[in-house]
Design a protein around this motif. Sequence first.
Motif, PDB file in Angstrom:
ATOM      1  N   GLU A 113       0.830  -1.194   0.000  1.00 39.16           N
ATOM      2  CA  GLU A 113       0.000   0.000   0.000  1.00 39.16           C
ATOM      3  C   GLU A 113       0.871   1.252   0.000  1.00 39.16           C
ATOM      4  O   GLU A 113       1.928   1.285   0.616  1.00 39.16           O
ATOM      5  N   VAL A 114       0.407   2.256  -0.705  1.00 35.03           N
ATOM      6  CA  VAL A 114       1.055   3.558  -0.720  1.00 35.03           C
ATOM      7  C   VAL A 114      -0.041   4.591  -0.944  1.00 35.03           C
ATOM      8  O   VAL A 114      -0.946   4.383  -1.737  1.00 35.03           O
ATOM      9  N   TYR A 115       0.065   5.699  -0.234  1.00 31.64           N
ATOM     10  CA  TYR A 115      -0.903   6.773  -0.407  1.00 31.64           C
ATOM     11  C   TYR A 115      -0.338   7.785  -1.387  1.00 31.64           C
ATOM     12  O   TYR A 115       0.790   8.279  -1.208  1.00 31.64           O
ATOM     13  N   LYS A 116      -1.094   8.086  -2.421  1.00 35.22           N
ATOM     14  CA  LYS A 116      -0.710   9.034  -3.469  1.00 35.22           C
ATOM     15  C   LYS A 116       0.710   8.767  -3.958  1.00 35.22           C
ATOM     16  O   LYS A 116       1.015   7.674  -4.404  1.00 35.22           O
ATOM     17  N   ASP A 117       1.621   9.757  -3.815  1.00 31.12           N
ATOM     18  CA  ASP A 117       2.980   9.582  -4.349  1.00 31.12           C
ATOM     19  C   ASP A 117       3.917   8.883  -3.362  1.00 31.12           C
ATOM     20  O   ASP A 117       5.078   8.658  -3.652  1.00 31.12           O
ATOM     21  N   GLY A 118       3.419   8.557  -2.189  1.00 29.70           N
ATOM     22  CA  GLY A 118       4.233   7.846  -1.207  1.00 29.70           C
ATOM     23  C   GLY A 118       5.098   8.729  -0.340  1.00 29.70           C
ATOM     24  O   GLY A 118       5.824   8.235   0.514  1.00 29.70           O
TER      25      GLY A 118
END
Length: 134
Positions: A113-118
Amino acid sequence: MERHNCIEETVFRYLMKYPKNIRFVEVGIGKNPYIAQNLKKYGYRIKATDIKRKSEEYGVEFTEDDIFDPDLNIYSGSDVIYSVRPGIEMVPALISTAKKSGCELIVYHLGDEVYKDGGRVTDCGVILHRYYIP
Protein backbone atom coordinates in the motif's frame (compact mmCIF):
# COMPACT_ATOMS: atom_id res chain seq x y z
CA MET A 1 12.55 -14.77 25.27
CA GLU A 2 10.35 -11.93 24.05
CA ARG A 3 9.20 -12.45 20.49
CA HIS A 4 8.71 -9.54 18.16
CA ASN A 5 8.28 -8.85 14.52
CA CYS A 6 11.33 -8.00 12.44
CA ILE A 7 9.46 -5.05 10.94
CA GLU A 8 8.84 -3.46 14.33
CA GLU A 9 12.46 -4.00 15.31
CA THR A 10 13.64 -2.32 12.10
CA VAL A 11 11.29 0.65 12.54
CA PHE A 12 12.38 0.96 16.18
CA ARG A 13 16.08 1.00 15.16
CA TYR A 14 15.32 3.72 12.59
CA LEU A 15 13.52 5.88 15.16
CA MET A 16 16.43 5.44 17.57
CA LYS A 17 18.51 7.57 15.18
CA TYR A 18 16.55 10.62 16.31
CA PRO A 19 18.00 12.72 19.16
CA LYS A 20 16.85 11.80 22.68
CA ASN A 21 14.89 15.05 23.05
CA ILE A 22 12.45 14.02 20.29
CA ARG A 23 8.87 13.39 21.41
CA PHE A 24 7.02 10.62 19.58
CA VAL A 25 3.35 9.71 19.20
CA GLU A 26 2.42 6.26 17.91
CA VAL A 27 -1.01 6.27 16.28
CA GLY A 28 -2.85 2.97 16.28
CA ILE A 29 -0.77 1.05 18.81
CA GLY A 30 -3.32 -1.76 18.75
CA LYS A 31 -2.01 -4.90 20.39
CA ASN A 32 1.61 -4.35 19.39
CA PRO A 33 3.44 -2.05 21.83
CA TYR A 34 6.95 -3.20 20.85
CA ILE A 35 8.17 0.08 19.32
CA ALA A 36 6.63 2.37 21.95
CA GLN A 37 7.85 0.26 24.86
CA ASN A 38 11.38 0.14 23.49
CA LEU A 39 11.52 3.86 22.73
CA LYS A 40 10.51 4.50 26.33
CA LYS A 41 13.05 1.96 27.59
CA TYR A 42 15.80 3.86 25.77
CA GLY A 43 14.79 7.22 27.21
CA TYR A 44 12.55 8.69 24.52
CA ARG A 45 9.31 10.49 25.35
CA ILE A 46 6.47 8.52 23.79
CA LYS A 47 2.70 8.67 23.77
CA ALA A 48 0.43 6.13 22.12
CA THR A 49 -3.10 6.41 20.78
CA ASP A 50 -5.73 4.08 19.43
CA ILE A 51 -9.42 4.45 18.70
CA LYS A 52 -10.23 2.32 21.72
CA ARG A 53 -8.39 1.43 24.88
CA LYS A 54 -6.91 -2.03 24.95
CA SER A 55 -7.25 -4.06 28.11
CA GLU A 56 -3.48 -4.45 28.39
CA GLU A 57 -1.38 -1.76 30.01
CA TYR A 58 1.77 -1.23 27.98
CA GLY A 59 3.69 1.02 30.33
CA VAL A 60 3.55 4.02 27.99
CA GLU A 61 1.28 7.05 28.15
CA PHE A 62 -1.90 6.11 26.28
CA THR A 63 -4.84 8.22 25.13
CA GLU A 64 -7.93 7.00 23.35
CA ASP A 65 -8.25 9.07 20.16
CA ASP A 66 -9.92 8.87 16.78
CA ILE A 67 -7.47 10.07 14.12
CA PHE A 68 -10.45 11.07 11.95
CA ASP A 69 -11.50 13.55 14.65
CA PRO A 70 -8.27 13.99 16.59
CA ASP A 71 -7.75 15.83 19.84
CA LEU A 72 -4.86 18.00 18.69
CA ASN A 73 -3.79 18.54 22.31
CA ILE A 74 -2.48 14.96 22.29
CA TYR A 75 -0.09 15.73 19.43
CA SER A 76 0.80 19.29 20.38
CA GLY A 77 4.40 19.59 21.53
CA SER A 78 5.41 16.33 19.86
CA ASP A 79 7.95 16.08 17.07
CA VAL A 80 7.22 12.84 15.22
CA ILE A 81 3.99 10.95 14.64
CA TYR A 82 4.44 7.42 13.38
CA SER A 83 2.07 4.62 12.50
CA VAL A 84 2.75 1.00 11.63
CA ARG A 85 0.32 -0.67 9.25
CA PRO A 86 -2.50 1.88 9.43
CA GLY A 87 -5.42 1.38 7.09
CA ILE A 88 -4.77 3.34 3.89
CA GLU A 89 -7.94 5.36 4.63
CA MET A 90 -6.21 6.68 7.77
CA VAL A 91 -3.30 8.29 5.92
CA PRO A 92 -5.04 11.55 4.91
CA ALA A 93 -6.14 12.04 8.53
CA LEU A 94 -2.60 11.26 9.74
CA ILE A 95 -1.16 13.82 7.30
CA SER A 96 -3.70 16.45 8.37
CA THR A 97 -2.96 15.83 12.06
CA ALA A 98 0.79 16.00 11.46
CA LYS A 99 0.47 19.30 9.58
CA LYS A 100 -1.80 20.86 12.20
CA SER A 101 0.55 19.71 14.97
CA GLY A 102 3.79 20.58 13.19
CA CYS A 103 5.01 16.99 13.51
CA GLU A 104 6.92 14.84 11.06
CA LEU A 105 4.83 11.87 9.88
CA ILE A 106 6.33 8.42 9.28
CA VAL A 107 4.22 5.50 8.08
CA TYR A 108 5.05 1.86 7.51
CA HIS A 109 2.34 0.50 5.21
CA LEU A 110 0.75 -2.89 5.13
CA GLY A 111 2.07 -4.82 2.15
CA ASP A 112 2.48 -2.71 -0.97
CA GLU A 113 0.00 0.00 0.00
CA VAL A 114 1.06 3.56 -0.72
CA TYR A 115 -0.90 6.77 -0.41
CA LYS A 116 -0.71 9.03 -3.47
CA ASP A 117 2.98 9.58 -4.35
CA GLY A 118 4.23 7.85 -1.21
CA GLY A 119 5.87 10.91 0.26
CA ARG A 120 9.60 10.78 0.86
CA VAL A 121 10.58 7.11 0.84
CA THR A 122 13.24 5.87 3.25
CA ASP A 123 14.63 2.35 2.98
CA CYS A 124 16.03 1.42 6.37
CA GLY A 125 15.64 -2.30 5.85
CA VAL A 126 11.88 -1.78 5.47
CA ILE A 127 10.22 0.93 3.42
CA LEU A 128 9.05 3.94 5.44
CA HIS A 129 7.03 6.79 3.99
CA ARG A 130 7.61 10.26 5.36
CA TYR A 131 4.42 12.04 4.33
CA TYR A 132 5.03 15.27 6.13
CA ILE A 133 8.22 16.98 7.24
CA PRO A 134 7.75 20.40 8.82
